[in-house]
Design a protein around this motif. Sequence first.
Motif, short mmCIF file in Angstrom:
data_model
loop_
_atom_site.label_atom_id
_atom_site.label_comp_id
_atom_site.label_asym_id
_atom_site.label_seq_id
_atom_site.Cartn_x
_atom_site.Cartn_y
_atom_site.Cartn_z
N ILE A 38 -2.94 -35.36 -28.40
CA ILE A 38 -2.40 -34.31 -27.54
C ILE A 38 -2.22 -33.07 -28.39
O ILE A 38 -1.89 -33.15 -29.57
CB ILE A 38 -1.04 -34.74 -26.91
CG1 ILE A 38 -0.55 -33.65 -25.94
CG2 ILE A 38 0.01 -35.05 -27.97
CD1 ILE A 38 0.67 -34.06 -25.13
N ARG A 39 -2.49 -31.91 -27.81
CA ARG A 39 -2.32 -30.63 -28.51
C ARG A 39 -1.42 -29.74 -27.67
O ARG A 39 -1.70 -29.50 -26.49
CB ARG A 39 -3.67 -29.95 -28.75
CG ARG A 39 -4.63 -30.81 -29.55
CD ARG A 39 -5.87 -30.05 -29.99
NE ARG A 39 -6.79 -30.92 -30.70
CZ ARG A 39 -7.79 -30.49 -31.44
NH1 ARG A 39 -7.99 -29.18 -31.57
NH2 ARG A 39 -8.59 -31.34 -32.06
N THR A 40 -0.33 -29.27 -28.26
CA THR A 40 0.64 -28.45 -27.55
C THR A 40 0.70 -27.06 -28.19
O THR A 40 0.24 -26.87 -29.31
CB THR A 40 2.04 -29.09 -27.59
OG1 THR A 40 2.46 -29.20 -28.95
CG2 THR A 40 2.03 -30.47 -26.94
N PRO A 41 1.28 -26.07 -27.50
CA PRO A 41 1.35 -24.71 -28.04
C PRO A 41 2.17 -24.64 -29.33
O PRO A 41 3.07 -25.45 -29.56
CB PRO A 41 2.04 -23.91 -26.93
CG PRO A 41 1.83 -24.70 -25.68
CD PRO A 41 1.81 -26.13 -26.11
N ILE A 42 1.87 -23.64 -30.15
CA ILE A 42 2.61 -23.43 -31.38
C ILE A 42 4.01 -22.87 -31.07
O ILE A 42 4.94 -23.09 -31.83
CB ILE A 42 1.83 -22.51 -32.33
CG1 ILE A 42 0.65 -23.29 -32.93
CG2 ILE A 42 2.70 -21.96 -33.44
CD1 ILE A 42 -0.23 -22.48 -33.86
N PHE A 43 4.17 -22.16 -29.96
CA PHE A 43 5.51 -21.70 -29.58
C PHE A 43 5.84 -22.21 -28.18
O PHE A 43 4.98 -22.44 -27.35
CB PHE A 43 5.64 -20.18 -29.67
CG PHE A 43 4.67 -19.39 -28.81
CD1 PHE A 43 5.00 -19.06 -27.50
CD2 PHE A 43 3.46 -18.97 -29.32
CE1 PHE A 43 4.13 -18.33 -26.71
CE2 PHE A 43 2.57 -18.24 -28.54
CZ PHE A 43 2.91 -17.92 -27.24
N GLU A 44 7.14 -22.41 -27.97
CA GLU A 44 7.67 -22.93 -26.71
C GLU A 44 8.87 -22.07 -26.29
O GLU A 44 9.40 -21.29 -27.09
CB GLU A 44 8.15 -24.38 -26.88
CG GLU A 44 7.10 -25.38 -27.30
CD GLU A 44 6.45 -26.09 -26.12
OE1 GLU A 44 6.76 -25.74 -24.96
OE2 GLU A 44 5.62 -27.00 -26.37
N MET A 104 15.27 -22.12 -37.05
CA MET A 104 14.23 -21.83 -36.07
C MET A 104 13.78 -20.37 -36.13
O MET A 104 14.59 -19.47 -36.33
CB MET A 104 14.71 -22.17 -34.65
CG MET A 104 14.94 -23.64 -34.43
SD MET A 104 14.87 -24.16 -32.69
CE MET A 104 15.93 -22.99 -31.88
N TYR A 105 12.48 -20.18 -35.98
CA TYR A 105 11.91 -18.85 -35.85
C TYR A 105 11.90 -18.51 -34.36
O TYR A 105 11.00 -18.91 -33.62
CB TYR A 105 10.49 -18.81 -36.40
CG TYR A 105 10.41 -18.70 -37.90
CD1 TYR A 105 10.37 -17.45 -38.52
CD2 TYR A 105 10.38 -19.83 -38.71
CE1 TYR A 105 10.28 -17.33 -39.91
CE2 TYR A 105 10.30 -19.73 -40.09
CZ TYR A 105 10.25 -18.47 -40.68
OH TYR A 105 10.18 -18.36 -42.05
N THR A 106 12.92 -17.77 -33.91
CA THR A 106 13.10 -17.44 -32.49
C THR A 106 12.93 -15.94 -32.29
O THR A 106 13.38 -15.14 -33.11
CB THR A 106 14.47 -17.90 -32.01
OG1 THR A 106 14.56 -19.33 -32.14
CG2 THR A 106 14.70 -17.53 -30.56
N PHE A 107 12.27 -15.57 -31.20
CA PHE A 107 12.03 -14.16 -30.92
C PHE A 107 11.95 -13.95 -29.41
O PHE A 107 11.82 -14.90 -28.65
CB PHE A 107 10.73 -13.70 -31.58
CG PHE A 107 9.51 -14.46 -31.13
CD1 PHE A 107 8.70 -13.99 -30.12
CD2 PHE A 107 9.17 -15.68 -31.73
CE1 PHE A 107 7.58 -14.69 -29.70
CE2 PHE A 107 8.05 -16.39 -31.33
CZ PHE A 107 7.26 -15.90 -30.30
N LEU A 157 8.87 -20.60 -32.42
CA LEU A 157 7.79 -21.32 -33.08
C LEU A 157 8.26 -22.75 -33.28
O LEU A 157 9.37 -22.98 -33.79
CB LEU A 157 7.45 -20.68 -34.43
CG LEU A 157 6.94 -19.24 -34.41
CD1 LEU A 157 6.71 -18.75 -35.83
CD2 LEU A 157 5.66 -19.14 -33.60
N ARG A 158 7.46 -23.71 -32.90
CA ARG A 158 7.93 -25.10 -32.89
C ARG A 158 8.35 -25.55 -34.29
O ARG A 158 7.59 -25.45 -35.25
CB ARG A 158 6.86 -26.03 -32.33
CG ARG A 158 5.59 -26.03 -33.14
CD ARG A 158 4.49 -26.83 -32.48
NE ARG A 158 3.30 -26.86 -33.35
CZ ARG A 158 2.10 -27.24 -32.97
NH1 ARG A 158 1.89 -27.63 -31.72
NH2 ARG A 158 1.09 -27.23 -33.83
N PRO A 159 9.60 -26.07 -34.42
CA PRO A 159 10.05 -26.60 -35.71
C PRO A 159 9.71 -28.07 -35.90
O PRO A 159 9.84 -28.60 -37.00
CB PRO A 159 11.57 -26.40 -35.63
CG PRO A 159 11.87 -26.53 -34.16
CD PRO A 159 10.68 -25.97 -33.43
#
Length: 428
Positions: free
Chosen positions: A39-45, A65-68, A78-80
């Motif tokens: 399975i491949r999921t997005p780099i950001f959620e 977390m890198y949150t923006f 960005l997914r941790p």
Amino acid sequence: MNIQIPRGTQDILPGESEIWQFIEAKAQEVCRRYNFREIRTPIFEHTEVFTRTVGDTTDIVQKEMYTFKDRGDRDLTLRPEGTASVARSYVQHKLFGQAAQPTKLFYHGPMFRYERPQSGRMRQFVQFGVEAMGSADPAIDAEVLALVMDIYKEVGITNTKLVLNSLGDKESREAHRQALINHFKPSIHEFCGDCQMRLEKNPLRILDCKKDREHPLMSTAPSILDYLNEESRAYFEQVKAHLDRIGLPYVIDPTLVRGLDYYYHTAFEVMAEGEGFGAITTLCGGGRYDGLVQELGGPSTPGIGFAFSIERLIMALKAENLVSVEEPSIDCYLVALGEEAKSASVELLYKLRQTGIVADKDYLDKKMKGQFKAADRLNAKFTAVLGENELNENRIEVKNMETGEQVSQPLAEFVDYIKRELKGGQAG
């Protein structure tokens, strides 16, 4: 201007990238053997994917977390880690409704955590992980544990240790939680600010504190194994029985806690025991997470999984002298002399590649000596020389770079000759 990469990231250059490809290929091969699919999921959620699942008392959510905000004023992160993203996808696409259950998935890709960079700990790192969702059978726990140990075996690492613990069910955890509060509360002022905040919210996280790990109360803290109810204890015994049955060795560590809030029942780590690896010996961590899917709006779904850092796996391989930077190597290098030969070599090179032969040629207008040096640098198995005389006679000179043997071959038979020689001189 000398622009360099951000701190905590790395460039994986040719020679090193082949090690990554080897690990990823071996891990995927083992997963397919166990009937896990990619399975491949997005780099950001959306940020709430992680705040709702990872836990608001964890270091990841609080500090890393890198949150923006995007241009639509939406909070994105960005997914941790990978499990929450897989669970979100599992719910969104209703994978729980598929006929084949449990749903067994694997993934790999970059994760992002803002923490102090050090050996084996990057701000952008690559994880390989698996998730098995939809079964509460202790046998699936044993299967996941066997799978991860098989991956390490396939890549060649033997100095590892599988460490197990049980965090129990909700009732067991609540009993243990209260015991931890009673244990730490009288002296909580001696602990760091994070631990003081965690005391009431999630005292289990105190046991995972890096700052206060040497505090005397840590070694005397109540063990979760003493607070397992009958159901949790029976579950853990079945997991161990399955491991014993397949001959997979393990060590019980009642102090083992995972850094995420969604774990219940089985928790585990794989530790590196090879010399020269470093102080932080954890290679892989995982566990069972009953309730995670429900937190994201799906049905109550049991699950278990693990993830490991490929960077740390490479460190372990290097500590055991199992890998080195790979030197370039090709099957055939074309040395072309003269304009007509250079033009003809383009077609010849294309034909070699179309048959699966790794081949290259000069593009810098080097003399014959320079082209042979280029062939040496690429560790070419064969070097083929094409000049005006060879073109006029429809032949090409081929040199075996290992034996030094040189033969003249008709141009029409050259590709088949190279292909045959690479197979050991047999026709086919």
